[in-house]
Write a protein that holds these residues in place. Sequence first.
Motif, PDB file in Angstrom:
ATOM      1  N   GLY A  19      -3.744  -7.334  -0.642  1.00 23.30           N
ATOM      2  CA  GLY A  19      -3.732  -5.919  -0.338  1.00 23.30           C
ATOM      3  C   GLY A  19      -5.062  -5.288  -0.706  1.00 23.30           C
ATOM      4  O   GLY A  19      -5.869  -5.876  -1.430  1.00 23.30           O
ATOM      5  N   LEU A  20      -5.283  -4.082  -0.215  1.00 22.26           N
ATOM      6  CA  LEU A  20      -6.573  -3.410  -0.401  1.00 22.26           C
ATOM      7  C   LEU A  20      -6.943  -3.252  -1.875  1.00 22.26           C
ATOM      8  O   LEU A  20      -8.016  -3.670  -2.310  1.00 22.26           O
ATOM      9  N   ARG A  21      -6.047  -2.683  -2.651  1.00 22.96           N
ATOM     10  CA  ARG A  21      -6.353  -2.429  -4.063  1.00 22.96           C
ATOM     11  C   ARG A  21      -6.464  -3.734  -4.855  1.00 22.96           C
ATOM     12  O   ARG A  21      -7.372  -3.915  -5.666  1.00 22.96           O
ATOM     13  N   GLU A  22      -5.552  -4.675  -4.600  1.00 19.52           N
ATOM     14  CA  GLU A  22      -5.565  -5.949  -5.322  1.00 19.52           C
ATOM     15  C   GLU A  22      -6.848  -6.719  -5.044  1.00 19.52           C
ATOM     16  O   GLU A  22      -7.463  -7.289  -5.955  1.00 19.52           O
TER      17      GLU A  22
ATOM     18  N   SER B 155     -12.205  -2.578 -14.137  1.00 21.24           N
ATOM     19  CA  SER B 155     -12.076  -2.995 -12.732  1.00 21.24           C
ATOM     20  C   SER B 155     -10.988  -2.197 -12.033  1.00 21.24           C
ATOM     21  O   SER B 155     -11.136  -1.801 -10.866  1.00 21.24           O
ATOM     22  N   LYS B 156      -9.889  -1.945 -12.722  1.00 19.01           N
ATOM     23  CA  LYS B 156      -8.795  -1.162 -12.146  1.00 19.01           C
ATOM     24  C   LYS B 156      -9.207   0.298 -11.942  1.00 19.01           C
ATOM     25  O   LYS B 156      -8.908   0.906 -10.906  1.00 19.01           O
ATOM     26  N   ALA B 157      -9.904   0.856 -12.937  1.00 19.60           N
ATOM     27  CA  ALA B 157     -10.335   2.251 -12.845  1.00 19.60           C
ATOM     28  C   ALA B 157     -11.362   2.448 -11.728  1.00 19.60           C
ATOM     29  O   ALA B 157     -11.283   3.417 -10.967  1.00 19.60           O
ATOM     30  N   CYS B 158     -12.297   1.510 -11.612  1.00 22.33           N
ATOM     31  CA  CYS B 158     -13.317   1.616 -10.565  1.00 22.33           C
ATOM     32  C   CYS B 158     -12.702   1.464  -9.176  1.00 22.33           C
ATOM     33  O   CYS B 158     -13.076   2.179  -8.240  1.00 22.33           O
TER      34      CYS B 158
END
Length: 214
Positions: A93-96, A201-204
Motif C-alpha cells: 500500500g501507499l503508506r506502507e 519514518s512513520k512521521a515523515c
Amino acid sequence: MPDVRAKKRGRGRPQVRSDEETKSAIIDAASEQFKKAGFAQANICTIAQTAGISTKTLYRLFPTKADLFGELVTTKISRYILVLDEASLAAMGLREGLERLLLAYGRLTLSTDAIAITRLVLGESDRFPVIAKVFIENAINRTSVAMEKWITLQAERGLISVDAPKLTTGMLRGMMVMEPQRSVMLGQLAEIPDEEVIARSKACAKLFLDGCAT
C-alpha cells in the motif's frame, strides 16, 4: 596408511581464502581504519595486517586507497539496496511502501558507520576530491534511485500528485535524516536509536502523504 597420510597433509596446509573472502576482510579492516584515522592518515599496511594479508595482495585487489574507499561505500550501500525489493514495494500500500523506503534509508544513513563516512567525506573532500566523487556516485545517487522509482510509480498510478520525482526524492531524504544526522555529527547525540528511526519514518511518510496524496 594412505588415509592417515592424507589427513596429515590436510592439516599441514592452511585453507586458501578466495578473493571475495579476502576483499570482505579488507573492507572490514578498512572501515575501522578510515573511521579511526580518516582518509589521509588511513594506513594501508595497518589495513592489510588487520585483514591478515600482505600489502601486495591488498594492492592487487585495490590498486589505490580511493578504490578501497569506493568499494567500502559500495558495500555499505549494497546492503541497503538488497533490503528494497522493487516487486515487494510495488505490491505494498501507499503508506506502507513509503514507510519501508524511508526506514531502510534512515537505518543506512543514520548508522554509526554511515555517519562516520559522511563526516570523513565532508572533512577531507577539499584535499581529496576523488572521495567526494565516489560518495556522490556510489552513495547519494544509488540510494536515490529506489525512492525516485517508487515515487514515479505512485504518480503514474495516480495515487500521489508529484511533478518532479527527483526533486521530491531529495526533499524526502532531507526530511528523514538531515536533523538527526547533523545532531550526531555536531556531537549533540551519540547515536540515533532504532526506535527513533522507525518513528521518524512513520512521521515523515504521514507528513508527505497528507500533502501529496490524491
